[in-house]
Write an enzyme that holds these catalytic residues in place. Structure first.
Site, PDB file in Angstrom:
ATOM      1  N   ARG A 176      84.341 106.985  46.873  1.00  0.00           N
ATOM      2  CA  ARG A 176      84.867 108.161  46.467  1.00  0.00           C
ATOM      3  C   ARG A 176      85.848 108.115  45.146  1.00  0.00           C
ATOM      4  NH1 ARG A 176      90.017 107.362  47.993  1.00  0.00           N
ATOM      5  NH2 ARG A 176      90.058 106.493  49.934  1.00  0.00           N
ATOM      6  N   GLU A 222      90.739  91.511  62.898  1.00  0.00           N
ATOM      7  CA  GLU A 222      90.487  90.281  61.595  1.00  0.00           C
ATOM      8  C   GLU A 222      91.841  89.250  61.607  1.00  0.00           C
ATOM      9  OE1 GLU A 222      91.095  92.932  58.038  1.00  0.00           O
ATOM     10  OE2 GLU A 222      89.123  93.210  58.082  1.00  0.00           O
ATOM     11  N   LYS A 236      83.648 100.229  58.979  1.00  0.00           N
ATOM     12  CA  LYS A 236      84.165  98.900  58.280  1.00  0.00           C
ATOM     13  C   LYS A 236      83.623  97.578  58.962  1.00  0.00           C
ATOM     14  CE  LYS A 236      88.764 100.721  57.223  1.00  0.00           C
ATOM     15  NZ  LYS A 236      90.052 100.298  56.854  1.00  0.00           N
TER      16      LYS A 236
END
Ligand code: ADP
Length: 499
Positions: free
Chosen positions: A294, A202, A119
């Site tokens: 995906r 974050e 990430k």
């Protein structure tokens, strides 16, 4: 270069394996199933042209054993592998091994998976491509680094696993007191879940909405988006209900976010189907969250709105075909909604509910799709995800779709395990959901076990099913054993108690 695909091994189980096989059948492609010992009679095994045992029930000894999956693919003569979602679907080493073995991996290139699987690396790439990201840090080693971030950005913050997925390794921190334990917990959960203890921080958006864009990209450089899916109704950061279009977006914002999603895909030279996830705050500012490399669980929502079979597109792209449509060719019609039906007890802190499904009657009728990988008589085990079906509804308007979904949920008969169907009904009848006024904390704010009252109509439906079961039990008993009768009686009593 174009390659022909005539036989696909589906390295997965349950509803997604069945769903992929359906498209293969339509395209005249042969299918190979793999299974664990507890799945030997599952629908995906019955549906495939060939099926091979992988090993015992635990995923590590079966569906995640990629050497065995590759061996089976070779023995069966498959020329491609579709990984579905979960299991091996986001493992770049596996994707690489599939290609090295001379087969086609139906998904993106290993490099894109690697970049987006981390990430923090994904955030770095997005910043470079001018895609807005949630304010945050690169991977960090110490609490001191979190504190420096908080000095500028203030509480609340979210400590996240760099290799994260499935809502694991994530901790919200709202005060100095919570910081040290949350940091340690996120690190250890990240290490145990992903074998990678790296974490980062974050800014925690307080009332966010989750809006994601479906992407298709061919090997020749064309990238399109197939609109958004709003996945804001979640429990513990896991999606439960998804819909498209999002009531939160207007046409201008949709266009802007769609373009950003395409930029995000281009930034990692993406191929095949993927999803770019954004968080939005109450001011409608949007931030890149992550890219899933995906097919998503909620992909049917997009299929119902666009009429495009995403699995067929994945296969066409993987064989080297160009996309047959441009952005302007994609037409969106009506509204689509998906409920994830899971074997769990919403009245009892969502306790997983395992056991045999003694009775199952899915709904049908106009605008209803039931994607399921388990039938009546099937076993919900502790080994895999508790999702037993996805119910997807389509209608001309949001209102029509909600009413249609409610009708279908009320028709759905599942006995033997508890399900979250009453929870889905709760959400779909809530005035704030109707008004489109919700954030990711909707259930936390509105739902308690007391919210679930079984209306009279439902009690009567259950009673009717019980009566039918009891009759079956009696008939079985005449030809069968006393044990059967005891089993039916216990089920009947359980049902009456719960009703
Ligand atoms: P995972 O990959 O584990 O599913 P994501 O990064 O996709 O994790 O986030 C899953 C969910 O967690 C989001 O849909 C959202 O509800 C919540 N979430 C993640 N990051 C933030 C954030 N910075 N602020 C608020 N909520 C967040």
């Amino acid at each position: 270069m174009k390659k022909n695909i005539s036989k696909i091994l589906i390295a997965n189980r349950g509803e997604i394996a069945v769903r992929i096989m359906r498209t293969c059948r339509e395209l005249g492609i042969k299918t190979v199933a793999v299974y664990s010992v507890v799945d030997a009679t599952s629908p995906h095994v019955q549906m495939a042209d060939e099926a091979f045992l992988l090993g015992p029930a635990p995923s590590r000894e079966s569906y995640l054993r990629w050497e065995r999956v590759l061996e089976v693919a070779k023995i069966s003569g498959a020329d491609a592998i579709h990984p579905g979602y979960g299991f091996l679907s986001e493992n770049p080493d596996f994707a690489e091994r599939v290609s090295e073995s001379g087969m086609i991996f139906i998904g993106p290139r290993a490099e894109s998976m690697r970049a987006m699987g981390d990430k923090t690396e994904a955030r770095r790439l997005m910043q470079k491509a001018n895609v807005p990201v949630v304010p945050g840090t690169p991977p960090i080693q110490s609490i001191g680094e979190v504190k420096s971030f908080i000095e500028i950005n203030h509480y609340p913050v979210l400590i996240k696993a760099a290799a994260g997925g499935g809502g694991k390794g994530m901790r919200v921190v709202r005060s100095d007191k919570e910081l040290a334990p949350a940091f340690a917990a996120a690190q250890s959960e990240a290490a145990s879940s992903f074998g990678d203890g790296r974490v980062y921080v974050e800014k925690y958006l307080d009332s966010p909405r989750h809006v994601e864009f479906q992407i298709l990209a061919d090997k020749l450089g064309s990238v399109v988006h197939l609109g958004e899916r709003e996945c804001t109704i979640q429990r513990r950061h896991q999606k439960i209900i998804e819909e498209s279009p999002s009531v939160f977006l207007d046409e201008a914002l949709r266009k802007k976010m769609g373009k950003m999603a395409i930029d995000a895909a281009r930034a990692c030279v993406y191929e095949n189907a993927g999803t770019v996830e954004f968080l939005m705050d109450s001011q409608k500012s949007f931030y890149f969250l992550e890219m899933n490399t995906r097919l998503q669980v909620e992909h049917p929502v997009t299929e119902l709105r666009t009429g495009i079979d995403l699995v067929a597109q994945q296969i066409l792209i993987a064989s080297g075909n160009p996309l047959r449509f441009s952005q302007d060719d994609i037409a969106f019609r009506g509204h689509a909604l998906e409920c994830r039906i899971s074997a769990e007890d919403p009245a009892n802190d969502f306790l997983p509910s395992t056991g045999t499904i003694v009775h199952l009657k899915p709904p049908g009728g106009i605008g209803i799709r039931d994607d399921r990988g388990i039938d009546e008589g099937g076993e919900v085990s502790v080994f895999y995800d508790p999702m037993i079906a996805k119910l997807i509804a389509w209608g001309e308007s949001r209102n029509e779709t909600i009413n249609r979904m409610l009708r279908a949920l009320r028709e759905y008969e599942v006995l033997g395990v508890k399900t979250n169907i009453p929870l889905c009904e709760f959400v779909l009848t809530h005035p704030d959901f109707h008004a489109g006024e919700f954030d990711t904390h909707f259930l936390q704010k509105h739902f308690t076990a007391n919210s679930l009252s079984l209306p009279d109509e439902d009690a009567m439906r259950v009673a009717a099913i019980v009566a039918a079961l009891t009759t079956n039990g009696c008939q079985e008993d005449q030809n069968g054993s006393a044990a059967n009768w005891t089993k039916w009686k216990k089920q009947r009593n359980d049902l009456l108690r719960d009703a």
